[in-house]
Design a protein around this motif. Structure first.
Motif, PDB file in Angstrom:
ATOM      1  N   LEU A  34       0.718   6.153   1.026  1.00 54.35           N
ATOM      2  CA  LEU A  34       0.096   7.469   0.913  1.00 54.35           C
ATOM      3  C   LEU A  34      -0.325   7.757  -0.524  1.00 54.35           C
ATOM      4  O   LEU A  34      -1.302   8.468  -0.762  1.00 54.35           O
ATOM      5  N   PHE A  35       0.397   7.203  -1.491  1.00 54.83           N
ATOM      6  CA  PHE A  35       0.049   7.373  -2.905  1.00 54.83           C
ATOM      7  C   PHE A  35      -0.990   6.362  -3.376  1.00 54.83           C
ATOM      8  O   PHE A  35      -1.366   6.353  -4.537  1.00 54.83           O
ATOM      9  N   GLY A  36      -1.418   5.467  -2.476  1.00 54.93           N
ATOM     10  CA  GLY A  36      -2.522   4.582  -2.808  1.00 54.93           C
ATOM     11  C   GLY A  36      -2.208   3.109  -2.970  1.00 54.93           C
ATOM     12  O   GLY A  36      -3.112   2.316  -3.215  1.00 54.93           O
ATOM     13  N   LEU A  37      -0.945   2.699  -2.863  1.00 53.53           N
ATOM     14  CA  LEU A  37      -0.656   1.273  -2.980  1.00 53.53           C
ATOM     15  C   LEU A  37      -1.191   0.550  -1.753  1.00 53.53           C
ATOM     16  O   LEU A  37      -1.161   1.082  -0.642  1.00 53.53           O
ATOM     17  N   ARG A  38      -1.665  -0.705  -1.968  1.00 49.90           N
ATOM     18  CA  ARG A  38      -2.272  -1.442  -0.870  1.00 49.90           C
ATOM     19  C   ARG A  38      -1.845  -2.908  -0.821  1.00 49.90           C
ATOM     20  O   ARG A  38      -1.989  -3.546   0.205  1.00 49.90           O
ATOM     21  N   ARG A  39      -1.369  -3.441  -1.909  1.00 52.44           N
ATOM     22  CA  ARG A  39      -1.085  -4.876  -1.958  1.00 52.44           C
ATOM     23  C   ARG A  39       0.406  -5.165  -1.927  1.00 52.44           C
ATOM     24  O   ARG A  39       1.211  -4.402  -2.439  1.00 52.44           O
ATOM     25  N   PHE A  40       0.731  -6.323  -1.342  1.00 50.65           N
ATOM     26  CA  PHE A  40       2.120  -6.761  -1.227  1.00 50.65           C
ATOM     27  C   PHE A  40       2.820  -6.675  -2.581  1.00 50.65           C
ATOM     28  O   PHE A  40       3.908  -6.105  -2.700  1.00 50.65           O
ATOM     29  N   GLY A  41       2.209  -7.244  -3.604  1.00 46.55           N
ATOM     30  CA  GLY A  41       2.821  -7.262  -4.931  1.00 46.55           C
ATOM     31  C   GLY A  41       3.043  -5.876  -5.499  1.00 46.55           C
ATOM     32  O   GLY A  41       4.018  -5.642  -6.220  1.00 46.55           O
ATOM     33  N   GLU A  42       2.146  -4.942  -5.199  1.00 47.02           N
ATOM     34  CA  GLU A  42       2.316  -3.560  -5.677  1.00 47.02           C
ATOM     35  C   GLU A  42       3.542  -2.924  -5.020  1.00 47.02           C
ATOM     36  O   GLU A  42       4.341  -2.278  -5.700  1.00 47.02           O
ATOM     37  N   PHE A  43       3.664  -3.113  -3.700  1.00 45.62           N
ATOM     38  CA  PHE A  43       4.832  -2.561  -3.005  1.00 45.62           C
ATOM     39  C   PHE A  43       6.112  -3.195  -3.533  1.00 45.62           C
ATOM     40  O   PHE A  43       7.101  -2.502  -3.799  1.00 45.62           O
ATOM     41  N   GLN A  44       6.093  -4.505  -3.712  1.00 42.56           N
ATOM     42  CA  GLN A  44       7.282  -5.222  -4.170  1.00 42.56           C
ATOM     43  C   GLN A  44       7.685  -4.752  -5.559  1.00 42.56           C
ATOM     44  O   GLN A  44       8.856  -4.464  -5.821  1.00 42.56           O
ATOM     45  N   SER A  45       6.726  -4.619  -6.436  1.00 47.48           N
ATOM     46  CA  SER A  45       7.004  -4.191  -7.812  1.00 47.48           C
ATOM     47  C   SER A  45       7.502  -2.747  -7.858  1.00 47.48           C
ATOM     48  O   SER A  45       8.495  -2.451  -8.529  1.00 47.48           O
ATOM     49  N   LYS A  46       6.845  -1.858  -7.152  1.00 46.63           N
ATOM     50  CA  LYS A  46       7.196  -0.436  -7.186  1.00 46.63           C
ATOM     51  C   LYS A  46       8.555  -0.166  -6.542  1.00 46.63           C
ATOM     52  O   LYS A  46       9.347   0.624  -7.045  1.00 46.63           O
ATOM     53  N   LEU A  47       8.828  -0.834  -5.413  1.00 51.77           N
ATOM     54  CA  LEU A  47      10.054  -0.549  -4.664  1.00 51.77           C
ATOM     55  C   LEU A  47      11.215  -1.463  -5.028  1.00 51.77           C
ATOM     56  O   LEU A  47      12.359  -1.168  -4.686  1.00 51.77           O
ATOM     57  N   GLY A  48      10.929  -2.590  -5.686  1.00 49.58           N
ATOM     58  CA  GLY A  48      11.996  -3.519  -6.055  1.00 49.58           C
ATOM     59  C   GLY A  48      12.646  -4.183  -4.857  1.00 49.58           C
ATOM     60  O   GLY A  48      13.812  -4.564  -4.908  1.00 49.58           O
ATOM     61  N   MET A  49      11.905  -4.326  -3.776  1.00 50.08           N
ATOM     62  CA  MET A  49      12.435  -4.925  -2.554  1.00 50.08           C
ATOM     63  C   MET A  49      12.381  -6.434  -2.636  1.00 50.08           C
ATOM     64  O   MET A  49      11.492  -6.999  -3.268  1.00 50.08           O
ATOM     65  N   ALA A  50      13.311  -7.075  -1.948  1.00 52.29           N
ATOM     66  CA  ALA A  50      13.230  -8.520  -1.784  1.00 52.29           C
ATOM     67  C   ALA A  50      11.967  -8.834  -0.987  1.00 52.29           C
ATOM     68  O   ALA A  50      11.611  -8.113  -0.049  1.00 52.29           O
ATOM     69  N   LYS A  51      11.293  -9.902  -1.343  1.00 53.23           N
ATOM     70  CA  LYS A  51      10.018 -10.244  -0.702  1.00 53.23           C
ATOM     71  C   LYS A  51      10.163 -10.466   0.797  1.00 53.23           C
ATOM     72  O   LYS A  51       9.297 -10.066   1.574  1.00 53.23           O
ATOM     73  N   ASN A  52      11.271 -11.086   1.207  1.00 55.93           N
ATOM     74  CA  ASN A  52      11.445 -11.338   2.646  1.00 55.93           C
ATOM     75  C   ASN A  52      11.616 -10.036   3.420  1.00 55.93           C
ATOM     76  O   ASN A  52      11.092  -9.883   4.524  1.00 55.93           O
ATOM     77  N   ILE A  53      12.334  -9.073   2.865  1.00 57.24           N
ATOM     78  CA  ILE A  53      12.518  -7.781   3.534  1.00 57.24           C
ATOM     79  C   ILE A  53      11.197  -7.027   3.580  1.00 57.24           C
ATOM     80  O   ILE A  53      10.819  -6.461   4.605  1.00 57.24           O
ATOM     81  N   LEU A  54      10.464  -7.053   2.473  1.00 57.86           N
ATOM     82  CA  LEU A  54       9.165  -6.386   2.435  1.00 57.86           C
ATOM     83  C   LEU A  54       8.223  -6.984   3.470  1.00 57.86           C
ATOM     84  O   LEU A  54       7.537  -6.254   4.195  1.00 57.86           O
ATOM     85  N   ALA A  55       8.194  -8.298   3.563  1.00 53.65           N
ATOM     86  CA  ALA A  55       7.302  -8.961   4.522  1.00 53.65           C
ATOM     87  C   ALA A  55       7.628  -8.540   5.949  1.00 53.65           C
ATOM     88  O   ALA A  55       6.722  -8.252   6.749  1.00 53.65           O
ATOM     89  N   VAL A  56       8.908  -8.468   6.277  1.00 51.01           N
ATOM     90  CA  VAL A  56       9.320  -8.068   7.627  1.00 51.01           C
ATOM     91  C   VAL A  56       8.928  -6.612   7.894  1.00 51.01           C
ATOM     92  O   VAL A  56       8.407  -6.281   8.964  1.00 51.01           O
ATOM     93  N   ARG A  57       9.164  -5.732   6.935  1.00 49.66           N
ATOM     94  CA  ARG A  57       8.836  -4.310   7.125  1.00 49.66           C
ATOM     95  C   ARG A  57       7.328  -4.104   7.234  1.00 49.66           C
ATOM     96  O   ARG A  57       6.862  -3.334   8.073  1.00 49.66           O
ATOM     97  N   LEU A  58       6.550  -4.778   6.394  1.00 48.37           N
ATOM     98  CA  LEU A  58       5.095  -4.646   6.477  1.00 48.37           C
ATOM     99  C   LEU A  58       4.587  -5.137   7.829  1.00 48.37           C
ATOM    100  O   LEU A  58       3.751  -4.486   8.465  1.00 48.37           O
ATOM    101  N   ARG A  59       5.110  -6.269   8.290  1.00 43.38           N
ATOM    102  CA  ARG A  59       4.701  -6.805   9.588  1.00 43.38           C
ATOM    103  C   ARG A  59       5.030  -5.818  10.707  1.00 43.38           C
ATOM    104  O   ARG A  59       4.230  -5.586  11.613  1.00 43.38           O
ATOM    105  N   SER A  60       6.199  -5.208  10.639  1.00 35.12           N
ATOM    106  CA  SER A  60       6.594  -4.232  11.652  1.00 35.12           C
ATOM    107  C   SER A  60       5.678  -3.006  11.620  1.00 35.12           C
ATOM    108  O   SER A  60       5.264  -2.500  12.671  1.00 35.12           O
ATOM    109  N   LEU A  61       5.348  -2.526  10.434  1.00 36.19           N
ATOM    110  CA  LEU A  61       4.460  -1.367  10.323  1.00 36.19           C
ATOM    111  C   LEU A  61       3.062  -1.693  10.850  1.00 36.19           C
ATOM    112  O   LEU A  61       2.414  -0.842  11.461  1.00 36.19           O
TER     113      LEU A  61
END
Length: 155
Positions: A34-61
């Motif tokens: 909603l604040f404008g992030l669009r790329r995997f790396g942006e989400f990972q950097s901003k949220l500090g999530m493990a890449k595997n968890i981020l990938a699973v959550r993005l796929r689910s969304l």
């Protein structure tokens, strides 16, 4: 890993929505989108999530139709995640969570941001539940009732 209970077929709309957006990582990803992030790396950097968890959550969304993938807007080989209308529909949910925290958090002084109207720069009003005739409603003024069964079509 413990398997989550699925609420996909539950008759309660709250339980059904939790199936799609009911974990904190998903809500934080949606917040950042909603604040404008669009790329995997942006989400990972901003949220500090493990890449595997981020990938699973993005796929689910994406699977739930909250995000969609699109070619990168800069023409690069990357893909971007964009909110769908269903994803943008989560905005009032996130505002409600934010306002609840602002009101009831044990340490409100630690909240360093305020949600403002972009045009006027003023804080937004607290969300309200209103009846069709405009009356302000509290939980005591509402109830859940069964919908009538759908009508059968005549042949």
């Amino acid at each position: 890993m413990v398997k989550r209970t699925s609420f996909e077929g539950d008759s309660c709309p709250i339980a059904r929505s939790l199936e799609a957006i009911g974990d904190w990582w998903s809500l934080l990803i949606i917040r950042e989108a909603l604040f404008g992030l669009r790329r995997f790396g942006e989400f990972q950097s901003k949220l500090g999530m493990a890449k595997n968890i981020l990938a699973v959550r993005l796929r689910s969304l994406v699977d739930h139709g909250i995000l969609a993938t699109a070619p990168a807007s800069d023409g690069s080989a990357y893909q971007e995640y964009v909110l769908t209308p269903k994803g943008r529909g989560t905005f009032p949910i996130l505002v409600a969570l934010r306002q609840w925290s602002e009101e009831f958090d044990d340490h409100p002084e630690q909240i360093t941001t305020v949600l403002v109207d972009r045009e006027k720069g003023r804080p937004i009003r607290k969300l309200e539940m209103r009846a069709e005739d405009g009356r302000l409603l509290t939980p005591a003024d509402t109830m859940v009732k069964l919908r009538p069964p759908p009508r059968k079509r005549s042949a």
